[in-house]
Design a protein around this motif. Sequence first.
Motif, PDB file in Angstrom:
ATOM      1  N   ILE A  39      57.702  59.876  24.446  1.00 52.96           N
ATOM      2  CA  ILE A  39      59.008  59.035  24.222  1.00 52.96           C
ATOM      3  C   ILE A  39      60.090  59.763  23.096  1.00 52.96           C
ATOM      4  CG2 ILE A  39      60.544  57.048  23.603  1.00 52.96           C
ATOM      5  CD1 ILE A  39      58.962  55.268  25.310  1.00 52.96           C
ATOM      6  N   GLY A  40      59.266  60.346  22.320  1.00 52.95           N
ATOM      7  CA  GLY A  40      60.298  60.575  21.387  1.00 52.95           C
ATOM      8  C   GLY A  40      60.221  59.431  20.157  1.00 52.95           C
ATOM      9  N   ILE A  46      60.972  48.956  20.149  1.00 49.76           N
ATOM     10  CA  ILE A  46      59.925  48.519  19.527  1.00 49.76           C
ATOM     11  C   ILE A  46      60.143  47.038  19.749  1.00 49.76           C
ATOM     12  CG2 ILE A  46      59.623  47.546  17.124  1.00 49.76           C
ATOM     13  CD1 ILE A  46      58.979  51.382  17.488  1.00 49.76           C
ATOM     14  N   ILE A  47      61.072  46.306  20.248  1.00 49.87           N
ATOM     15  CA  ILE A  47      60.371  44.436  20.193  1.00 49.87           C
ATOM     16  C   ILE A  47      60.047  45.016  21.909  1.00 49.87           C
ATOM     17  CG2 ILE A  47      61.749  42.607  21.202  1.00 49.87           C
ATOM     18  CD1 ILE A  47      64.268  43.524  19.045  1.00 49.87           C
ATOM     19  N   LEU A  48      60.071  45.767  22.691  1.00 53.58           N
ATOM     20  CA  LEU A  48      59.682  44.915  24.239  1.00 53.58           C
ATOM     21  C   LEU A  48      58.495  46.213  24.313  1.00 53.58           C
ATOM     22  CD1 LEU A  48      59.912  45.398  27.670  1.00 53.58           C
ATOM     23  CD2 LEU A  48      60.787  47.562  26.971  1.00 53.58           C
ATOM     24  N   ALA A  49      57.950  47.087  23.332  1.00 54.47           N
ATOM     25  CA  ALA A  49      56.744  47.297  23.198  1.00 54.47           C
ATOM     26  C   ALA A  49      55.798  46.366  23.166  1.00 54.47           C
ATOM     27  CB  ALA A  49      56.041  49.008  22.379  1.00 54.47           C
ATOM     28  N   THR A  88      69.147  47.246  12.153  1.00 53.59           N
ATOM     29  CA  THR A  88      68.461  47.481  12.886  1.00 53.59           C
ATOM     30  C   THR A  88      68.652  48.716  13.460  1.00 53.59           C
ATOM     31  OG1 THR A  88      68.265  46.135  14.597  1.00 53.59           O
ATOM     32  CG2 THR A  88      66.321  45.667  12.646  1.00 53.59           C
ATOM     33  N   PRO A  89      68.185  49.717  13.300  1.00 46.26           N
ATOM     34  CA  PRO A  89      69.088  50.850  14.982  1.00 46.26           C
ATOM     35  C   PRO A  89      69.121  50.154  16.568  1.00 46.26           C
ATOM     36  CG  PRO A  89      66.591  51.676  14.447  1.00 46.26           C
ATOM     37  CD  PRO A  89      67.064  50.310  13.252  1.00 46.26           C
ATOM     38  N   PRO A  90      69.502  50.815  16.733  1.00 43.41           N
ATOM     39  CA  PRO A  90      69.625  50.913  18.591  1.00 43.41           C
ATOM     40  C   PRO A  90      68.025  50.637  19.460  1.00 43.41           C
ATOM     41  CG  PRO A  90      71.671  51.522  18.540  1.00 43.41           C
ATOM     42  CD  PRO A  90      70.788  52.103  17.083  1.00 43.41           C
ATOM     43  N   GLY A  91      67.718  51.412  18.620  1.00 43.25           N
ATOM     44  CA  GLY A  91      66.345  51.935  19.011  1.00 43.25           C
ATOM     45  C   GLY A  91      65.390  50.550  18.815  1.00 43.25           C
ATOM     46  N   PHE A  92      65.749  50.312  18.189  1.00 38.77           N
ATOM     47  CA  PHE A  92      64.673  48.817  17.321  1.00 38.77           C
ATOM     48  C   PHE A  92      63.961  47.930  18.822  1.00 38.77           C
ATOM     49  CE2 PHE A  92      62.930  45.239  15.480  1.00 38.77           C
ATOM     50  CZ  PHE A  92      61.606  45.048  14.780  1.00 38.77           C
TER      51      PHE A  92
END
Length: 135
Positions: free
Chosen positions: A88-89, A37-40, A30-34
């Motif tokens: 956020i983008g 997603i976990i936080l969301a 998973t990319p760092p931005g995942f």
Amino acid sequence: MTPKKIALRIATLFFLFWMVVLYAGADHPTPPGFLGIILADFICAGIVFLRIPAYLQWALERKKSRWWCAMLDGLTAGLVIALVFMLIGNGEPTVQPTILDRVIWALVLSSVGLVNSTGIFLACEWLAGRLKKPV
């Protein structure tokens, strides 16, 4: 079972279900931005936890228009999530979504929110019926 325990169980199941779905759809590794997603997902599960007592109360009282209210909750939540991620983008600077892409994104997330809130409210309706019965 108390409404808080019910809310905690449903919110936990919500979080775990969406973690499985989101992880299955993610790139591996998973990319760092995942982490965002976990936080969301965690924040959404927290909101589910906070809404369950109201849903149970509506079901127990047989509140008129309770289904519409729950569905509106889901539509609104999906739209808010879509808007937050639009602001956020998407994490990929080379991708520039069009207006149509953004509208589709908002419609999809609103629909997913509607399905989620309807399913959660259905569970609350079922549980409210069981709460009324003597144990």
